[in-house]
Design a protein around this motif. Structure first.
Motif, mmCIF file in Angstrom:
data_model
loop_
_atom_site.group_PDB
_atom_site.id
_atom_site.type_symbol
_atom_site.label_atom_id
_atom_site.label_comp_id
_atom_site.label_asym_id
_atom_site.label_seq_id
_atom_site.Cartn_x
_atom_site.Cartn_y
_atom_site.Cartn_z
ATOM 1 N N SER A 1 -14.957 -12.079 -46.997
ATOM 2 C CA SER A 1 -13.935 -11.977 -47.971
ATOM 3 C C SER A 1 -13.702 -10.827 -48.318
ATOM 4 O O SER A 1 -12.713 -10.419 -48.844
ATOM 5 N N GLY A 2 -14.196 -9.914 -47.497
ATOM 6 C CA GLY A 2 -13.817 -8.364 -47.765
ATOM 7 C C GLY A 2 -14.405 -7.373 -48.743
ATOM 8 O O GLY A 2 -13.933 -6.558 -49.290
ATOM 9 N N ARG A 3 -15.502 -7.874 -49.214
ATOM 10 C CA ARG A 3 -16.271 -7.263 -50.105
ATOM 11 C C ARG A 3 -16.746 -5.645 -49.557
ATOM 12 O O ARG A 3 -17.205 -5.635 -48.416
ATOM 13 N N ASP A 4 -16.642 -4.860 -50.489
ATOM 14 C CA ASP A 4 -17.081 -3.395 -50.173
ATOM 15 C C ASP A 4 -18.771 -3.380 -49.826
ATOM 16 O O ASP A 4 -19.271 -4.201 -50.555
ATOM 17 N N PRO B 1 -9.163 -7.418 -49.233
ATOM 18 C CA PRO B 1 -9.781 -8.836 -49.925
ATOM 19 C C PRO B 1 -8.500 -9.466 -50.376
ATOM 20 O O PRO B 1 -8.539 -10.605 -50.107
ATOM 21 N N GLU B 2 -7.697 -8.827 -51.227
ATOM 22 C CA GLU B 2 -6.669 -9.699 -51.956
ATOM 23 C C GLU B 2 -5.614 -10.211 -50.977
ATOM 24 O O GLU B 2 -5.097 -11.219 -51.142
ATOM 25 N N VAL C 1 -8.086 -17.390 -47.706
ATOM 26 C CA VAL C 1 -9.651 -17.287 -47.882
ATOM 27 C C VAL C 1 -10.148 -17.177 -48.912
ATOM 28 O O VAL C 1 -9.782 -16.532 -49.927
ATOM 29 N N PHE C 2 -10.984 -18.238 -49.334
ATOM 30 C CA PHE C 2 -11.365 -18.544 -50.457
ATOM 31 C C PHE C 2 -12.994 -18.358 -50.682
ATOM 32 O O PHE C 2 -13.579 -19.019 -49.871
ATOM 33 N N LEU C 3 -13.474 -17.481 -51.551
ATOM 34 C CA LEU C 3 -15.103 -17.653 -51.701
ATOM 35 C C LEU C 3 -15.243 -18.243 -52.975
ATOM 36 O O LEU C 3 -14.865 -17.644 -54.108
ATOM 37 N N ALA C 4 -16.292 -19.192 -53.008
ATOM 38 C CA ALA C 4 -16.815 -19.568 -54.424
ATOM 39 C C ALA C 4 -18.050 -18.961 -54.333
ATOM 40 O O ALA C 4 -18.803 -19.027 -53.867
ATOM 41 N N PHE C 5 -18.201 -18.072 -55.593
ATOM 42 C CA PHE C 5 -19.207 -17.106 -55.459
ATOM 43 C C PHE C 5 -20.463 -17.633 -55.871
ATOM 44 O O PHE C 5 -20.702 -18.689 -56.700
ATOM 45 N N CYS D 1 -11.756 -10.682 -59.083
ATOM 46 C CA CYS D 1 -10.414 -10.882 -59.166
ATOM 47 C C CYS D 1 -9.515 -10.721 -57.841
ATOM 48 O O CYS D 1 -8.803 -11.236 -57.809
ATOM 49 N N MET D 2 -10.020 -9.701 -57.105
ATOM 50 C CA MET D 2 -9.209 -9.747 -55.725
ATOM 51 C C MET D 2 -9.335 -10.601 -54.884
ATOM 52 O O MET D 2 -8.565 -10.939 -54.141
ATOM 53 N N GLN D 3 -10.588 -11.325 -54.860
ATOM 54 C CA GLN D 3 -10.947 -12.618 -54.139
ATOM 55 C C GLN D 3 -10.011 -13.602 -54.519
ATOM 56 O O GLN D 3 -9.863 -14.420 -53.756
ATOM 57 N N ARG D 4 -9.548 -13.496 -55.567
ATOM 58 C CA ARG D 4 -8.604 -14.375 -56.213
ATOM 59 C C ARG D 4 -7.260 -14.208 -55.962
ATOM 60 O O ARG D 4 -6.113 -14.867 -56.342
#
Ligand SMILES: Nc1ncnc2c1ncn2[C@@H]1O[C@H](COP(=O)(O)OP(=O)(O)O)[C@@H](O)[C@H]1O
Ligand SMILES: [Mg+2]
Lengths: 256, 487
Positions: free
Chosen positions: A48-51, A72-73, A80-84, B440-443
Motif C-alpha cells: 500500500s506504499g507506506r514509508d 500511496p494515494e 488498492v485498499f488496506l484495512a488497517f 488518509c493517503m491510503q484512502r
C-alpha cells in the motif's frame, strides 16, 4: 491482478521479507497466515506504499503495471485498499467527512463525477447496512473512542464505500468477539465479486471459517513456506506455528 | 458639530504653509507625527472638539510610552516618524496596473478560494476605474438595503467617521471607555491617529436580524492601518459581527494597529468573529504585515455575554489579545481562537479574562498550529478580582506542530484574589503523526489534503463557533495557508 516476484524488503537495515512470490488473480481470495513478526503487516504496508521500508529486490505488478513506484494515494485511487490492523484516530474529523473525501478522490480517478452531499448520504446508508452500523457512526470522529470491533467494522465500511479492486485486510479479525466477527465477515463476503481480489492477513484460522479463501499461504521468517488450499489452514490450526517455524528454519521451501 | 473645524483648518494652513496645503488636497500627509498632524487629521474629518482633545491626550500619552518588549515576537524596529498618518487610498502610481503585475502566489490563492476576477482586482488593489466604481456601487446598494432594515430596528451601523457626525453623543460616551487612551503603546497610537473603522449601536431589547458582515467586508478594504471599531449592545440586545475578509489582502502599510471596543450592557450579547488573513509576506516573511491589535469587550451589565472567535492565518507578525472584562454579575466571556503560523510567521496571541462581578464565567479554547519555521505563542491571563465570588474559568490550549522547525509556547497567567473561584487549565501539544497521514493517503487523499483535514479536525471546537459560511471559508483558508508545509 497482482504479481509479487521475489520481493525482498528491509527496514532499518534489517531484512524482513526475503523473496516473496505470490500471484493473485481477479476474484480470488488469498489468506496469508503466519506467526507474529513473520512480516505479514510489512507485506501489507509495502503493497500500500507506506514509508519506512526499503525494497532491496524483486517487483510487484498490479494490473500489469509496476506498483512500487507509485505514491500511496495513487495506489488507493487506483483500487488498492488496506484495512488497517490498527486503525488510527483522527480527532475532530468526522467519519463521514473522511469517507466522502476518499470516495470523491477515487471517483475522480475513475473519471466519475463527485457525489454531492445528498447522493453521498444515500450511497453510504446502503453500505452501513452491510456492516450493521448505525448512522450515528458517521458523525463521530474517525475511530475516536471506537471499540476494537467498531474500528474493524469501520474499516470494512470504508472498503464497502470505496469498492477497491484489491483489498488487503490486515488482521481484521483480531480483537473481535464472535458476533463482531460474524458481522465483519458477512460484510467482507458481500463484497466478494468476480472482479475483486482480496488478501486476508490473519494469525488465526478462525476467520477462514467465515470467509472461505481460495488459497492459503504460510509466511514464516519473511518467506512463504507453504501454499495450499483451505485445508492448509486447518492443518496449521491443528499443528500450530511451531511446526512451520521448524520447517522454515530447516530451509523449508515455498511450494506455490 | 462641525463648528470646531474652521479654526483648526486655519491653524493647519499656518503651520504647513509650505506645500502642505496641496498635500492635504491630495489627501496624503508627508511622513512624521506630531500634534499638528493630529490636528490636521481631526480637521479633515471635521471632528468635534472633544474628539480632537481626546486624540491629543492619547498622543501625549503615547510619547511617554515604549513599544512592548514582552511579546514573544521579533521584528526590526519600526520608525514611527517615517510613516504617513493620513492617507487616502493608495495613489495610482503605487498600484499595479493589471493583475499581470500582482504576485502570482496571491492570485493562485484567490483562485483557490474561488474569488471572482473583479473582486480579485479589488483586493489586489489593481487600478481600473471600472472595477473600483462597480465595487463601490455594489457596496452602496448593499449598504442601502442593509441600512433600511437596520434603521427600522433602530440599529445604527456604519463607518466610524459617519457616526462621529451623526451620533457624537454616543461616541463621546463610549469611545475609550473600554480601551483607555493610555492602555498600551499601540492603542495610544491608534487613539491619536485612527483613520476610520466601524460603529454599531443596537438599542435596548433589539436582536440584530442579520450577521453584520457583507457590508463591512466591502467597506473595510481601504480603512487603512489604524482602524477603530466601537460596538455597543444596549440592554437585552444581541448582535453578531463578522470582521474581515477571508481573501488575503495586499497592503502597502506594513504596520497595522487597530483598536476594537465592545460594550455589552445588562442581558446583552455580542458575538464577534474575525478571520484575519493579512499578507504574511514571502517564505522569509519579507513584505508581510505587522498586526498589533487591541480588542477588548466590557460586560458592563449583569448577565451580559461577549464571545470572541478568531481565526488568524495571516500577517508576518500578529500581536493580539481579545479580552473580556466581566464586570456585571453572572456575565460570561468566551474566547475561541485558531492561530496558524507557517514559514516565518510569528503570532503572539491569547486573551485576558478579567472577572470582577459575582458568578462570572469564562471559557478559553485556543488552538495554535505551527508549520514551517512558524512561531506560535499563546499568552493568556485569567484574573479573578476580590469581589468575583464564585467566578469560574475553563481554559484549554492545544498546540499542533507540523514538521520539526516550528515551535509553540504557552504562557498562562492566573491571578486569583477570591478563594471561591475555580480556574481550570488544560494544555496539550501534539504532532500530526505519520500514521494519521498514511491512513488518509491510503484512502486516496494527497498529503496536503490530509494535513488540511487533520488540522481542520483539530480546530473543530473553534470553527463550530463561527457562522456557517465563514466556517467553510476558514477551513479552505487553513488548507491554503498550510500548502507546502508537508512532503
Ligand atoms: N518500523 C519497523 N522498524 C523496525 N522493525 C520493524 C518495523 N516494522 C516491523 N518491524 C519488524 O519486522 C518484523 C515483521 O513485522 P510485521 O510485518 O509487523 O509482522 P506481523 O504483521 O507478521 O506480525 C518484526 O520482527 C518487526 O519487529
Ligand atoms: Mg501485523
Amino acid at each position: 491482478m497482482l504479481e509479487i516476484r521475489n520481493l525482498c524488503v528491509e527496514t532499518d537495515g534489517k531484512p524482513i521479507l526475503k523473496g516473496i512470490n505470490l500471484s493473485v488473480k481477479a476474484g480470488e481470495v488469498h489468506a496469508i497466515m503466519g506467526p507474529n513478526g513473520s512480516g505479514k503487516s510489512t507485506l501489507a504496508h509495502v503493497l500500500s506504499g507506506r514509508d519506512g521500508y526499503e525494497v532491496t529486490a524483486g517487483e510487484v505488478l498490479y494490473q500489469g503495471v509496476d506498483l512500487l513506484d507509485r505514491a500511496p494515494e495513487e495506489r488507493a485511487r487506483d483500487g488498492v485498499f488496506l484495512a488497517f490492523q490498527y486503525p488510527v484516530e483522527i480527532p475532530g474529523v468526522s467519519n463521514v467527512y473522511l469517507l466522502k473525501a476518499a470516495l470523491n478522490a477515487v471517483r475522480k480517478q475513475r473519471g466519475e463525477e463527485e457525489l454531492d452531499a445528498m447522493d453521498f448520504m444515500a450511497y453510504v446508508r446502503e453500505k452501513l447496512k452491510l456492516v450493521e452500523m448505525d448512522e450515528s457512526f458517521l458523525s463521530r470522529a474517525v475511530n475516536q473512542g471506537f471499540s476494537g470491533g467498531e474500528k474493524k467494522r469501520n474499516e470494512i465500511l470504508q472498503m464497502a464505500v470505496l469498492e477497491p479492486r484489491l483489498a488487503i485486510l490486515d488482521e481484521t479479525d483480531s480483537g473481535l468477539d464472535i458476533d463482531a466477527l460474524r458481522i465483519v465477515a458477512g460484510g467482507v463476503n458481500s463484497l466478494r465479486t468476480p472482479e475483486r481480489s482480496m488478501i486476508l492477513v490473519t494469525h488465526y484460522q478462525r476467520l477462514l471459517d467465515y470467509i472461505v479463501p481460495d488459497h492459503v499461504h504460510v509466511l514464516a521468517n519473511g518467506q512463504i513456506v507453504r501454499s495450499g488450499g483451505r485445508e492448509l489452514a486447518l492443518e496449521l490450526e491443528e499443528k500450530g506455528y511451531s511446526w512451520i517455524n521448524q520447517a522454515g528454519a530447516a530451509g523449508g521451501e515455498a511450494r506455490p | 458639530m462641525t463648528t470646531a473645524t474652521d479654526p483648526y483648518h486655519a491653524l493647519v494652513n499656518r503651520e504647513y504653509s509650505e506645500g502642505f496645503v496641496t498635500d492635504i488636497e491630495s489627501e496624503t500627509l508627508p511622513p512624521g507625527l506630531d500634534e499638528d498632524v493630529i490636528r490636521v487629521i481631526s480637521a479633515k474629518k471635521k471632528e468635534p472638539e472633544f474628539l480632537l482633545n481626546w486624540r491629543l491626550e492619547a498622543f501625549r500619552h503615547w510619547q511617554t510610552m515604549r513599544e512592548p518588549r514582552w511579546a514573544s515576537v521579533h521584528h526590526a524596529p519600526i520608525d514611527y516618524q517615517a510613516l504617513s498618518y493620513y492617507s487616502a487610498p493608495k495613489s495610482d502610481a503605487d498600484r499595479p496596473k493589471s493583475l499581470d503585475e500582482v504576485d502570482p502566489e496571491l492570485l493562485r490563492t484567490y483562485e483557490k478560494l474561488g474569488i471572482p476576477l473583479r473582486e480579485q482586482e479589488m483586493l489586489a488593489g489593481v487600478i481600473g476605474g471600472n472595477v473600483a466604481v462597480d465595487a463601490v456601487f455594489d457596496s452602496v446598494s448593499v449598504a442601502t438595503t442593509f441600512k433600511k432594515t437596520l434603521a427600522e430596528k433602530g440599529i445604527i451601523f456604519g463607518s466610524f467617521s459617519e457616526a462621529v457626525q451623526t451620533h457624537p453623543e454616543l461616541i463621546e460616551q463610549y469611545l475609550g471607555s473600554v480601551v483607555p487612551v493610555g492602555d498600551n503603546f499601540f492603542a495610544a497610537l491608534n487613539s491619536a491617529v485612527f483613520s476610520d473603522g466601524s460603529f454599531c449601536y443596537v438599542p435596548k431589547g433589539v436582536r440584530c436580524p442579520m450577521e453584520l458582515s457583507t457590508y463591512f467586508r466591502i467597506n473595510q478594504a481601504n480603512t487603512g492601518q489604524f482602524e477603530r471599531t466601537l460596538l455597543i449592545a444596549d440592554e437585552g440586545s444581541y448582535v453578531s459581527y463578522l470582521e474581515g475578509c477571508t481573501a488575503p489582502q495586499r497592503d502597502e502599510n506594513q504596520l497595522h494597529a487597530a483598536v476594537v471596543e465592545l460594550v455589552a450592557l445588562a442581558d446583552a450579547e455580542i458575538k464577534y468573529s474575525t478571520v484575519q488573513n493579512w499578507y504574511p509576506g514571502d517564505a522569509e516573511g519579507k513584505g508581510g504585515i505587522y498586526n498589533f491589535v487591541t480588542k477588548r469587550g466590557d460586560c458592563r451589565g449583569d448577565r451580559a455575554k461577549i464571545s470572541w472567535t478568531q481565526v488568524e492565518t495571516g500577517s508576518a507578525i500578529t500581536w493580539k489579545y481579545p479580552s473580556c472584562v466581566l464586570r456585571g454579575n453572572d456575565s460570561i466571556g468566551e474566547f475561541y481562537s485558531v492561530a496558524l503560523t507557517n514559514n516565518a510567521q510569528q503570532a503572539d496571541t491569547g486573551t485576558k479574562m478579567i472577572h470582577l462581578g459575582r458568578n462570572t464565567s469564562s471559557t478559553i479554547i485556543s488552538k495554535g498550529i505551527s508549520a514551517g519555521k512558524g512561531h506560535n505563542a499563546y499568552r493568556g491571563l485569567v484574573k479573578v478580582g476580590k469581589g468575583a465570588e464564585g467566578a469560574r474559568n475553563y481554559t484549554q490550549c492545544d498546540s499542533l506542530l507540523i514538521g520539526d522547525k516550528c515551535s509553540a509556547h504557552t504562557f498562562p497567567y492566573i491571578e486569583v484574589q477570591n478563594p471561591s473561584a475555580s480556574v481550570e487549565h488544560e494544555a496539550t501539544t501534539s504532532k500530526i503523526s505519520d500514521d494519521q497521514l498514511f491512513y488518509c493517503m491510503q484512502r486516496g487523499l494527497d498529503a496536503e489534503d490530509a494535513v488540511s483535514m487533520i488540522v481542520n479536525g483539530f480546530c473543530k471546537e473553534v470553527f463550530r463557533e463561527l457562522p456557517m459560511e465563514f466556517a467553510v471559508e476558514a477551513q479552505k483558508l487553513l488548507g491554503i495557508s498550510l500548502e507546502g508545509s508537508v512532503g
